[in-house]
Enzyme design. Structure first.
Site, PDB file in Angstrom:
ATOM      1  CD  GLU A 184     -17.620 -25.656  -3.172  1.00  0.00           C
ATOM      2  OE1 GLU A 184     -16.448 -25.872  -3.853  1.00  0.00           O
ATOM      3  OE2 GLU A 184     -18.447 -26.532  -3.198  1.00  0.00           O
ATOM      4  CE  LYS A 196     -22.737 -27.134 -12.203  1.00  0.00           C
ATOM      5  NZ  LYS A 196     -21.463 -27.320 -12.763  1.00  0.00           N
ATOM      6  CG  ASN A 206     -21.205 -30.289 -15.021  1.00  0.00           C
ATOM      7  OD1 ASN A 206     -21.729 -29.462 -14.385  1.00  0.00           O
ATOM      8  ND2 ASN A 206     -20.284 -31.061 -14.552  1.00  0.00           N
ATOM      9  CG  HIS A 215     -20.605 -27.608  -7.506  1.00  0.00           C
ATOM     10  ND1 HIS A 215     -19.159 -27.561  -8.133  1.00  0.00           N
ATOM     11  CD2 HIS A 215     -20.400 -27.312  -6.011  1.00  0.00           C
ATOM     12  CE1 HIS A 215     -18.402 -27.363  -7.101  1.00  0.00           C
ATOM     13  NE2 HIS A 215     -19.040 -27.223  -5.812  1.00  0.00           N
ATOM     14  CE1 TYR A 241     -18.219 -23.918  -9.926  1.00  0.00           C
ATOM     15  CE2 TYR A 241     -19.945 -22.493 -10.869  1.00  0.00           C
ATOM     16  CZ  TYR A 241     -19.553 -23.664 -10.459  1.00  0.00           C
ATOM     17  OH  TYR A 241     -20.295 -24.788 -10.583  1.00  0.00           O
TER      18      TYR A 241
END
Ligand code: CMP
Length: 142
Positions: free
Chosen positions: A127, A10, A113, A116, A50
């Protein structure tokens, strides 16, 4: 059995300049990078990825963060890749992540965070297909 999973490093990982350190942990766990690309997601791309979280209260902030800078999207391959990668990522909330996991060591909050990872084999296939054409996957035989 040998599986594939989708990994996203991220924007916080790129900002902290620890892309290599995170990939080193992935490799140390026995997972192989079989596709990788750095990209700055558009809002539509992040919302589409998402989409399952569209109704959740954190959706807006999640999309905003994911388009705040470039990300690295990767397909990983290896024995039990989905669970293996989730193990080394640690819990979604870094405050709850086990010591030595990627999120414990590199993430600052549940929103930022670090990484993913797909949560099931079925989601992994979807995905991976969202970001990579099959011809872009480079399975390694040695
Ligand atoms: P990720 O695995 O990318 O999937 C959805 C993301 O939403 C998750 O990591 C978190 O970064 C973010 N998020 C923020 N709040 C929550 C929450 N309460 N539960 C789950 N995910 C959350």
């Amino acid at each position: 059995s040998v599986e594939r999973t989708l990994s996203i490093l991220k924007p916080d990982v790129i900002a902290k300049n620890v892309v290599g350190q995170v990939i080193a942990r992935i490799e140390s766990a026995g997972l192989k990078v079989i596709a990788a690309r750095m990209t700055h997601l558009t809002q539509a791309e992040a919302e589409g990825f998402y989409a399952v979280h569209r109704e959740r209260p954190f959706f807006g902030d999640l999309v905003k963060f994911m388009i705040s800078g470039p990300v690295v999207v990767m397909t990983l391959e290896g024995e039990n890749a989905v669970a293996t990668y989730r193990d080394i990522m640690g819990a979604t909330d870094p405050k709850k992540a086990a010591a030595g996991t990627i999120r414990a060591d590199f993430a600052d909050s549940i929103d930022e965070n670090a990484v993913h990872g797909s949560d099931s084999l079925e989601n992994a296939a979807n995905e991976i297909a969202y970001f990579f054409r099959s011809i872009e996957l480079c399975p390694r035989t040695r």
